[in-house]
Write a protein that holds these residues in place. Sequence first.
Motif, PDB file in Angstrom:
ATOM      1  N   CYS A 135       0.834  -1.216   0.000  1.00 17.16           N
ATOM      2  CA  CYS A 135       0.000   0.000   0.000  1.00 17.16           C
ATOM      3  C   CYS A 135       0.862   1.256   0.000  1.00 17.16           C
ATOM      4  CB  CYS A 135      -0.924  -0.011   1.218  1.00 17.16           C
ATOM      5  SG  CYS A 135      -2.237  -1.255   1.142  1.00 17.16           S
ATOM      6  N   TYR A 169       0.688   3.919  -2.800  1.00 12.89           N
ATOM      7  CA  TYR A 169       0.388   5.294  -2.369  1.00 12.89           C
ATOM      8  C   TYR A 169       1.333   6.285  -3.043  1.00 12.89           C
ATOM      9  CZ  TYR A 169      -0.770   8.995   1.014  1.00 12.89           C
ATOM     10  OH  TYR A 169      -1.177  10.168   1.607  1.00 12.89           O
ATOM     11  N   GLU A 212      -7.259  11.576  -3.239  1.00 16.99           N
ATOM     12  CA  GLU A 212      -6.982  10.720  -2.082  1.00 16.99           C
ATOM     13  C   GLU A 212      -8.165   9.805  -1.772  1.00 16.99           C
ATOM     14  OE1 GLU A 212      -5.251  11.128   2.484  1.00 16.99           O
ATOM     15  OE2 GLU A 212      -6.011  12.891   1.411  1.00 16.99           O
ATOM     16  N   LYS A 213      -9.375  10.309  -1.923  1.00 16.36           N
ATOM     17  CA  LYS A 213     -10.546   9.482  -1.650  1.00 16.36           C
ATOM     18  C   LYS A 213     -10.583   8.264  -2.572  1.00 16.36           C
ATOM     19  CE  LYS A 213     -15.582   9.816  -1.256  1.00 16.36           C
ATOM     20  NZ  LYS A 213     -16.745  10.711  -1.399  1.00 16.36           N
ATOM     21  N   TYR A 233      -7.808   5.731  -1.534  1.00 20.99           N
ATOM     22  CA  TYR A 233      -8.074   4.847  -0.405  1.00 20.99           C
ATOM     23  C   TYR A 233      -9.142   3.805  -0.751  1.00 20.99           C
ATOM     24  CZ  TYR A 233      -5.010   6.976   3.017  1.00 20.99           C
ATOM     25  OH  TYR A 233      -3.895   7.378   3.706  1.00 20.99           O
ATOM     26  N   ASP A 257      -8.276   0.061  -0.168  1.00 26.22           N
ATOM     27  CA  ASP A 257      -9.227  -0.815   0.538  1.00 26.22           C
ATOM     28  C   ASP A 257      -9.504  -2.069  -0.288  1.00 26.22           C
ATOM     29  OD1 ASP A 257      -9.586   0.597   2.859  1.00 26.22           O
ATOM     30  OD2 ASP A 257     -11.169   1.862   2.031  1.00 26.22           O
ATOM     31  N   VAL A 276       1.211   6.321   4.168  1.00 28.03           N
ATOM     32  CA  VAL A 276      -0.155   5.858   3.990  1.00 28.03           C
ATOM     33  C   VAL A 276      -0.769   5.561   5.350  1.00 28.03           C
ATOM     34  CG1 VAL A 276       0.585   3.453   3.749  1.00 28.03           C
ATOM     35  CG2 VAL A 276      -1.603   4.184   2.784  1.00 28.03           C
ATOM     36  N   LYS A 277      -2.059   5.818   5.498  1.00 26.55           N
ATOM     37  CA  LYS A 277      -2.780   5.528   6.741  1.00 26.55           C
ATOM     38  C   LYS A 277      -3.246   4.071   6.689  1.00 26.55           C
ATOM     39  CE  LYS A 277      -4.400  10.295   7.003  1.00 26.55           C
ATOM     40  NZ  LYS A 277      -5.601  11.175   7.010  1.00 26.55           N
ATOM     41  N   HIS A 290      -6.295   2.819   8.845  1.00 23.78           N
ATOM     42  CA  HIS A 290      -7.639   2.992   8.280  1.00 23.78           C
ATOM     43  C   HIS A 290      -8.008   1.833   7.365  1.00 23.78           C
ATOM     44  CE1 HIS A 290     -11.081   4.906   6.372  1.00 23.78           C
ATOM     45  NE2 HIS A 290     -10.526   4.689   5.201  1.00 23.78           N
ATOM     46  N   LEU A 291      -7.022   1.257   6.691  1.00 24.33           N
ATOM     47  CA  LEU A 291      -7.294   0.189   5.728  1.00 24.33           C
ATOM     48  C   LEU A 291      -7.637  -1.129   6.412  1.00 24.33           C
ATOM     49  CD1 LEU A 291      -4.403   0.957   3.219  1.00 24.33           C
ATOM     50  CD2 LEU A 291      -6.799   1.652   3.045  1.00 24.33           C
TER      51      LEU A 291
END
Length: 823
Positions: A378, A382, A394-395, A398, A402, A454-455, A458-459
Motif C-alpha cells: 500500500c 500510495y 486521495e478518496k 483509499y 481498501d 499511507v494511513k 484505516h485500511l
Amino acid sequence: MRGTLLEEWEEKTKLTEKEQQSIYDLQEACTELPLPSNWYLSDKLSSSPYATSSGALTPVPFTASPPNPHLLSTQLLSRTLSSTSLVEFRQQVAQTINAPKPIETLQEFFDWFAMIENEMQKGQEDVYRNHLSIVRIYKESTEALLKSLEETNGLFDELEHHYSFVEMRTRLVQTACESLLEDQDRLTELADELRERLSYFNELEPIAKLLNSPGEDICLDKQFTPMLGKLDECIEYMKKHQDYRDSELYLMRFRQCLTRGISLIKMYVVSTIKKLGYDVYKQANAKDNLGNKQATMYYVKFRTIAFTIKSLTAEVEKRCLNNKEYQALYEDMVYAYVQTRQQLLSPLISKKIQQLGPNDGDILELAKNGCAYMMSLCSDEYNLFYNFFQKTGEKDLYKYLDLLTSYLYDYLRPRIIHENDISTLSELCNLFLMYVMQDENDFAIGVTEDKDEVKFGHLIQNILEDAQARLVFRAQMFIYNDIQNYQAKPEDFEMSQNNATHLQGNDKKKSSVVLDTNAAALLEVTAEEDSVSIRSSITDNNEDIVRGGYPTLQKTLWVLSKLYRCIQTSVFQDLAQEAVSLCNTSLQKASDTLSTLKSVLDGQLFLIKNLLVLKEQLAPFEASLVHAGKALDFSHVTNSFSSFQQQRALLFNPNALIGLAQRGMPRVVEINVDSRREIDLQIKRVCEAFIHNCVSSCVEPLTTFLIKLSTILPPEALPTSLVDSSTQQLKGKEVQESVQQFMEATEERMKYMTRKLREYINDEKMEHILIKPVQTNIIEQYKSFLIRIEIELKEGGRIEKMEEKPMSPESMVVWITTVIKDQ
C-alpha cells in the motif's frame, strides 16, 4: 484825600472771582519788579499756582485767598514815601510792567490790567494755536496721502482687472489644451481597450485550429498547456462581460474548446495507462520474468510515464472543483489507473498471501506477515499514485487501497470468526491497533499532510473490528462459563506456604492497608506504572501476580489483561465491571464454603487475601468500573396501596381510584454500581469481622467471668437475712483463674492467628496491620475488665479481696507483644 482813596479802593476791591484771577495774573507778571522782599506779591509769586518751571503761566484753578487791598495800598504808600524820586520810580515801574505810562489812577490800572490780561490770554492761547496749526498741517498731509492712496488703489484695481482678464484667457487656453489631451488619452485608452477586448475574441480561431489538429498526442504539444490557460482566461472574461455583443456565443464556443481539450487529455491518459498496463502484463507473465523482477517491473514501467501524465492530470484536476463534467472526466482517469493497477496486482497479492499463511498455519503469524506485506504494498501504491495524480484523488486512492487490502481481509476473516483462543484474539487486536495508533500519533503531531505515509490503520479497520467483536464474544462466554458458573474444588483452597499473596507484578510499586483503630478496616491500594506498558506487564507476568489466588480471581485478572486496550474503552468498562462483580460474588461464596470446611478465620483470611489481590491488580486498569443501568422502583406503590387499604371508603370514589393509578405507577430510576467501591466495602466488612472474631475468642474467659458476676445480685438488692452470707461474693481466686485463662487463650489465639496470617498472607506489613487492631481491642477489653474488678473489690462489692492484683494493662501490652514477636 487819602481817606477817599482808601474808601474808593475798598469799594473797587470787591472783585469777582474772575477779577481776582486777573490780579494773580498781574502778580505773576510783576515777579521781576525790584520790590522789597517783604512785599506781599513777591512772597506769593514763588508759590503761585500759576507758576511753571519754564516761566510761562498756565491757568490753574484759583485756590488762594485774594490780597488785602488796604495792606497793599499801605505798602505802596510807604514805599512811595521812602523813595527819593517818585517820578523815577513810576517810570521804572511802568517800564517793568510794560505800561505805556505810569499808572496814576485806578482806571489806568484797570486798563493796564485788561491789556495785560489780554496779552496773557493771548500768550496762553498760542500753544493751542500752534497745536491747531500743526493739526491742520497733519490733516492736509493726511488728506494728500489719502488722495494718493485712492489713486494708487484705482491703479491696482485696474491692474487686477487686466490680470483677471489675462488669467481667464490663460485658463481657457489651458482648459482647452487639457480637454484635448484628455480626449487624446481617452481615445488612446479606448483603442487599447478595444484591442485588448478583441484579443479574447480573436483567440477562438487559433485555439480551435490547434484542437482540431490531427493525431492522438495533441496534448503533448508545447502550446497545449498554455492554450488551456488562455481558455480559462477567455471564459472568465466572457462571464464578466456578458453585455458584450456575441459574448454568450463566444462563451459557449470557448467552453466547448476547453471540454474538448480536457477530453483529449482524458483519452490520452486512459489509453496510455491501459496500453502500458497491457504491455507490462505481457512482459510480467513471460517465462523469464518471475518473482521480484516481475514486481519491480510493475513500478519501473509506470514511473517512466508518470511525469507526463501528472502534468496533464494536474490541468484537469484544478478545473474540476466546480464542474461536475470535468470531475467525471478526472474520475474516469483515476478509475482507469486503479483498474489497470488492480488487474496487474490482484494475482500477485492472492499468490503472496497464500504463500504467507497456509490453511493450517498460525493465524497470528499470518496476520503479522500479511499486514507487513500489505503495508509495504500500500505504501508503494500510495507513492506511485501521487506520481500520477494530485491530493484531490486521495478518496479514490483509499478506495483502491481498501480493495487491495480486502484480499487479506477475505483470507483472515474466516479464521478470525472461528478462533476461540482469547490470547490469540487479543494479540491480533494488539497487532491491528498498533497500525491504528500510529495513524493517530501522526495526526496528533501534525504529519497528516505527508504524502509519503499511507494511513494503513484505516485500511485494516474492518479486520480490527471483526477481531474485537470476536474477542468480546469469547470474553463474555469465558466470564459466564469460568467465573459466574465456576464450581469450587477442594484443591482450590490449598494455600502455598510462600509467596501465596505476595504480589510480584512489574507494575506494582507499593500497597498499603490502613485499618481503623476502633476495629474499622479500610484498605487503600495505590499502583504506579513502570516504563513498560500496563497491559503488557499484566499479560506477561499474570501468573506471578495472582499466584496462589482463587481460580475465579486468576481468570478475572487474566481476561481483563487480555481485553485491556484491545477493545473500545466503553465496552471494556462494561465487561470489566461485570467480571469484577461476578468475581467478588464467587470469592464471597468460596469464603463461606471455606468457613464451613475449615474455620471462620480461614474463610475471612481467604477473602481478605483475594480481595486485596483483586483491588491491587485492578489499579493499573485505567477504566471506571461503574455500571449505569435503569430499574423499576415499586417502593411508593406499596405505600399507596397501604394508605388506600386503611381508608376503604375511597374504594367507591372515582377520583381516588384515578389518583391511586397515577401514584401507583412504578418509576424508572437510574442505578450506578461501582465495583471498586464494592470491593472496598467488602474488605472493610471482612476485616472488621476478622478483628471481632479474634478479639472475642481471646477475651472469652473475661466475658464469662463478667457474665457470672452479673448473675450475683448486689448487697442492697438482697434480703436482710442474706446480706452477710459469703455465698453472695466471688472469690479473688476466681479472678486470678479468669485472667490466667485469658492469657492462655490469648497466647493460643495469637499464635494460631499469626500462623494463619503467614499461611494466607505472607507479608509482614499486612500482618502488622491486621494484628495491631486485634491487640489494641484486646487491651481495651482487659482494661474494662480491670475497672470492673476494682469497682467490685470495694467495700460492699461482689468480689472478695484479692491477695495479688492482676497484671496491669501496660504489662499485658508488653506480654502480648512478646508473644507476637516470638512467632
